[in-house]
Design a protein around this motif. Structure first.
Motif, mmCIF file in Angstrom:
data_model
loop_
_atom_site.group_PDB
_atom_site.id
_atom_site.type_symbol
_atom_site.label_atom_id
_atom_site.label_comp_id
_atom_site.label_asym_id
_atom_site.label_seq_id
_atom_site.Cartn_x
_atom_site.Cartn_y
_atom_site.Cartn_z
ATOM 1 N N ASN A 160 34.814 -36.153 -26.586
ATOM 2 C CA ASN A 160 35.050 -35.254 -27.720
ATOM 3 C C ASN A 160 34.977 -35.982 -29.068
ATOM 4 O OD1 ASN A 160 35.521 -32.718 -28.811
ATOM 5 N ND2 ASN A 160 37.746 -33.007 -28.856
ATOM 6 N N VAL A 161 34.012 -36.906 -29.171
ATOM 7 C CA VAL A 161 33.839 -37.599 -30.448
ATOM 8 C C VAL A 161 32.825 -36.841 -31.296
ATOM 9 C CG1 VAL A 161 34.335 -39.841 -29.412
ATOM 10 C CG2 VAL A 161 31.965 -39.101 -29.645
ATOM 11 N N THR A 162 32.971 -36.970 -32.598
ATOM 12 C CA THR A 162 32.036 -36.339 -33.526
ATOM 13 C C THR A 162 30.880 -37.292 -33.772
ATOM 14 O OG1 THR A 162 33.846 -35.162 -34.599
ATOM 15 C CG2 THR A 162 31.755 -35.314 -35.809
ATOM 16 N N VAL A 163 29.652 -36.822 -33.497
ATOM 17 C CA VAL A 163 28.478 -37.690 -33.603
ATOM 18 C C VAL A 163 27.791 -37.436 -34.938
ATOM 19 C CG1 VAL A 163 26.256 -38.304 -32.577
ATOM 20 C CG2 VAL A 163 28.185 -37.647 -31.105
ATOM 21 N N PRO A 164 27.700 -38.470 -35.800
ATOM 22 C CA PRO A 164 27.029 -38.289 -37.097
ATOM 23 C C PRO A 164 25.522 -38.104 -36.918
ATOM 24 C CG PRO A 164 27.606 -40.587 -36.772
ATOM 25 C CD PRO A 164 28.224 -39.842 -35.640
ATOM 26 N N THR A 165 24.902 -37.489 -37.895
ATOM 27 C CA THR A 165 23.461 -37.239 -37.821
ATOM 28 C C THR A 165 22.687 -38.501 -38.182
ATOM 29 O OG1 THR A 165 23.809 -34.940 -38.449
ATOM 30 C CG2 THR A 165 21.571 -35.817 -38.690
ATOM 31 N N ALA A 166 21.674 -38.834 -37.367
ATOM 32 C CA ALA A 166 20.849 -40.015 -37.616
ATOM 33 C C ALA A 166 19.510 -39.588 -38.215
ATOM 34 C CB ALA A 166 20.625 -40.776 -36.318
ATOM 35 N N THR A 167 18.905 -40.492 -38.985
ATOM 36 C CA THR A 167 17.576 -40.249 -39.546
ATOM 37 C C THR A 167 16.671 -41.428 -39.198
ATOM 38 O OG1 THR A 167 18.230 -41.273 -41.642
ATOM 39 C CG2 THR A 167 18.477 -38.867 -41.459
ATOM 40 N N ASN A 168 15.373 -41.228 -39.421
ATOM 41 C CA ASN A 168 14.387 -42.303 -39.201
ATOM 42 C C ASN A 168 14.455 -42.863 -37.779
ATOM 43 O OD1 ASN A 168 13.675 -42.081 -41.951
ATOM 44 N ND2 ASN A 168 15.317 -43.497 -42.529
#
Length: 733
Positions: A483-491
């Motif tokens: 139940n961890v919040t996953v940040p959005t990745a780019t590139n």
């Protein structure tokens, strides 16, 4: 041509019909299954024999016959249950009516004999002639078709012979007791066939079909076509094999896999016809027609297995071909030698010879093996052990070594995260609430460690989010479970065979193997020791590092974990005196770690040909079973004395190997061996019953201790004992 044959009480009936049909011109490829009462044969187009001739011949042998040829609509061939005959009570059958009629006739004869003693013998003579006529007619038909030494012939000769020497009352008792014995055999045989009927009845006869607008209509399950949409309500049985496209529920798959614990299923999961929906409405897209659903195929495979003759059965059938004529020759000598050479009375020794003829019947002996094999196959199918033939059932109990594939057999078949280790808590942006998971600030030291691991796991999941690699999927599943919040990745990008990269919160992060990470980042000796320790446990380690600062942030360790019952399954084999060995193409560290947990011998880094070579070496020392997942182990499964495929009702598991474990449980290998040993023990008991009883009454008959009616009871009793003993296997745990 396909037919359903009625009235087969024992395996010797199969031989009678096959012998008769084999003599008919143009008839070939005769396959008759006693357990399912199915006859298949090929009739040449230009043959003089007509279908009506086949039916007439079988009826003349005393059996019922009904056409069972597929109708125009192949969907209706679906389940064997569609073609199953109406189950009659014993008194409604032909043999039941015959017993009741003979019983009444015997009763009338006894009453008249008591009231008018002078006419008693004549009354019993009439009862004998009326009662024995159907058997004489059947014996004559069997003799003309090639089965001279039939039980009907032996009984007819004995009854008429007893009548000739003035033993009318005893001759009547012989006919009546023989009819009762035949009825007992018929009832016992029907009981043995009940297992397949019960399996076929699990598939519902109707389904709720949904049209494009969602309108519901009730249709026959056999009419469902591929891609049809059906509704399965809570409490309903699934009407077809398919995939869930809407809804979630727990399903009882025990009709298919034997697994008693309900299985949670949701969007995209497979469901099987016959499974019971417990608590949620489901919309299922049909993937297989009724004729091809899992239960229909299991029934077909069990029927084929019951039709195939086990080695012991083939030996006993061959033995019985010599046994019956030999005993008849002894009976002839008993009749002739004492009067001619020893001055004995012809009537006395004729009587004893006739009694010996009845004892000569091989029914119980011939039935001793197939009855036990059929029960063993049926009980296995009910418990998710799909055994494809008597030979496999016999052989699995004799194996001395069981060789296991690792991946998907001893293990779950998919990697799981076992360890998350943060190297540098302060550099993980722990204060960022988006990476904190369930823990907050200001908590104790233990919770701070958990927060650091969750933060690291969030970064791992962020970088891996766009990857389809199995390890990436395992990390994402673990992050979701935590139940961890996953940040959005780019590139996001990937360097083939080396690493995946992405930008997360302005940082250029990468995930790679320990070897690649050591080239791109700084890893301390303590961290290297940590990595090495995890690898020594057979785990795959991935390192997360910052490409700009060259700092290693932490690691995730993954491993394809052992099945929950793997240790118990291997331990059971050891207690049964069976050696277990693990054969795998995986690396030695992983293999050694898992083998140490299981306490089994092992060989690693094997190519397919290496597995075959090792199997051949083991087979030189004794029988070997190979257990694999049924997909990539086909050569090894075929090479072993017994090939066992793991797979919960999958096509591959049903088609490959000699045995399929539908529950995919390692402990079921031990259960298989126990079932085989119990079946073989049952067969040995049956042979002892059959030969022992006949041996005892052979001696007592020669010395005049027992007579005709006892001989009939001995024959019928041996057959009933053998059948009832075989049925005990149905309660095997």
């Amino acid at each position: 041509m396909q037919y359903r044959i009625e009235g087969m009480d024992c395996a010797s009936c199969v031989g009678k019909i096959e012998t008769a049909l084999a003599r008919m011109p143009g008839v070939s490829d005769i396959q008759l299954n006693f357990a399912t009462e199915k006859l298949e044969l090929t009739l040449a187009d230009d043959a003089a024999t007509q279908p009506s001739d086949i039916e007439k011949t079988i009826k003349s042998l005393g059996f019922g016959i009904a056409s069972n040829n597929p109708i125009e609509d192949p969907m209706a061939v679906a389940a064997t249950s569609d073609k199953a005959p109406h189950v009659q009570h014993w008194w409604q059958t032909r043999k039941g009516k015959q017993v009741v009629g003979l019983g009444l006739l015997m009763s009338v004869a006894y009453i008249i004999a008591l009231l008018v003693p002078d006419y008693g013998t004549w009354v019993f003579a009439v009862a004998v002639l009326v009662g024995v006529f159907p058997f004489v007619r059947q014996a004559w038909a069997l003799a003309r078709s090639g089965s001279i030494f039939s039980i009907e012939m032996l009984m007819s000769v004995a009854a008429i012979g007893a009548l000739i020497i003035g033993e009318a009352e005893e001759a009547a008792a012989v006919v009546f007791l023989f009819s009762v014995g035949e009825l007992f055999e018929s009832v016992a045989a029907d009981r043995a066939r009940a297992g397949i009927r019960a399996l076929a009845a699990l598939v519902p006869k109707t389904a709720i079909l949904l049209d494009a607008q969602g309108k519901q209509s009730t249709v026959a399950a056999s009419a469902l076509q591929v891609n049809d949409l059906v509704l399965v309500r809570p409490g309903d049985s699934v009407s077809a094999d398919g995939v869930i496209i809407d809804g979630a529920s727990s399903l009882d798959d025990s009709p298919v896999t034997g697994e008693s614990v309900p299985v949670a299923k949701a969007l995209g999961d497979q469901v099987f016809a016959g499974s019971i929906n417990i608590d949620g409405a489901l919309q299922v897209r049909v993937e297989k027609t009724a004729a091809d659903n899992t239960i229909a195929r299991i029934i077909e495979l069990v029927e084929q297995a019951q039709a195939s003759k086990a080695p012991t059965a083939r030996f006993i059938e061959k033995f019985s071909h010599y046994y019956t004529p030999a005993v008849m020759a002894i009976a002839a000598l008993i009749i002739i030698v004492p009067p001619l050479l020893l001055g004995g009375e012809w009537a006395t020794w004729l009587y004893r010879g006739l009694a010996l003829l009845l004892i000569a019947c091989p029914c119980a002996l011939v039935l001793s093996t197939p009855a036990a094999i059929a029960s063993g196959l049926a009980v296995g199918a009910r418990r998710g052990l799909l055994i494809k033939g008597g030979s496999a059932l016999e052989n699995i109990g004799r194996v001395e070594t069981v060789a296991f594939d690792k991946t998907g057999t001893l293990t779950q078949g998919e990697p799981r995260v076992t360890d998350v280790v943060a190297f540098a808590q302060t550099d993980l942006n722990v204060q960022d609430k988006g990476l904190q998971g369930k823990s907050g600030q200001g908590e104790n030291e233990q919770h701070q460690d958990i927060t650091a691991e969750n933060a690291l796991l969030a970064l791992f999941a962020s970088v891996e989010a766009s990857s389809s690699h199995p390890l990436a999927k395992a990390i994402l599943q673990h992050a979701e479970a935590a139940n961890v919040t996953v940040p959005t990745a780019t590139n996001a990008s990937a360097t083939a065979g080396k690493a995946v990269q992405a930008t997360v919160a302005g940082r250029s992060l990468a995930i790679g193997s320990p070897v690649y990470a050591a080239q791109q980042a700084t890893i301390s000796s303590a961290q290297q020791a940590q990595i090495q320790a995890l690898q020594n446990e057979g785990k795959t380690v991935s390192i997360l590092f910052d490409e700009q600062t060259r700092e290693a942030l932490g690691l995730v360790a993954l491993r394809d974990e052992l099945r929950d019952d793997a240790q118990a399954g291997v331990a059971k084999l050891k207690t049964m005196g069976v050696r277990a060995v693990m054969l795998t193409g995986d690396n030695r560290l992983t293999a050694q770690a898992l083998a140490n947990n299981l306490d089994v011998d092992w060989e690693a880094e094997l190519l397919p040909e290496d597995k075959l070579s090792l199997l051949n070496e083991m087979q030189a020392k004794g029988k070997v079973a190979m257990v694999g997942d049924g997909i990539n182990d086909a050569p090894a499964l075929a090479t072993a004395d017994v090939g066992i495929a793991m797979g919960g009702g999958t096509d591959v598991a049903l088609e490959t190997a000699d045995i399929a474990l539908l529950k995919s449980q390692v402990t079921d290998v031990a259960h298989l061996i126990a079932l085989s040993r119990a079946t073989m023990s049952n067969i040995h008991q049956n042979v002892i019953f059959a030969l022992g009883l006949k041996g005892i009454f052979l001696v007592t008959t020669i010395f005049g201790v027992t007579g005709l009616w006892i001989a009939v009871m001995a024959d019928a009793g041996a057959t009933v004992l053998v059948t009832l003993n075989a049925l005990r296997l149905l309660r095997f745990k």
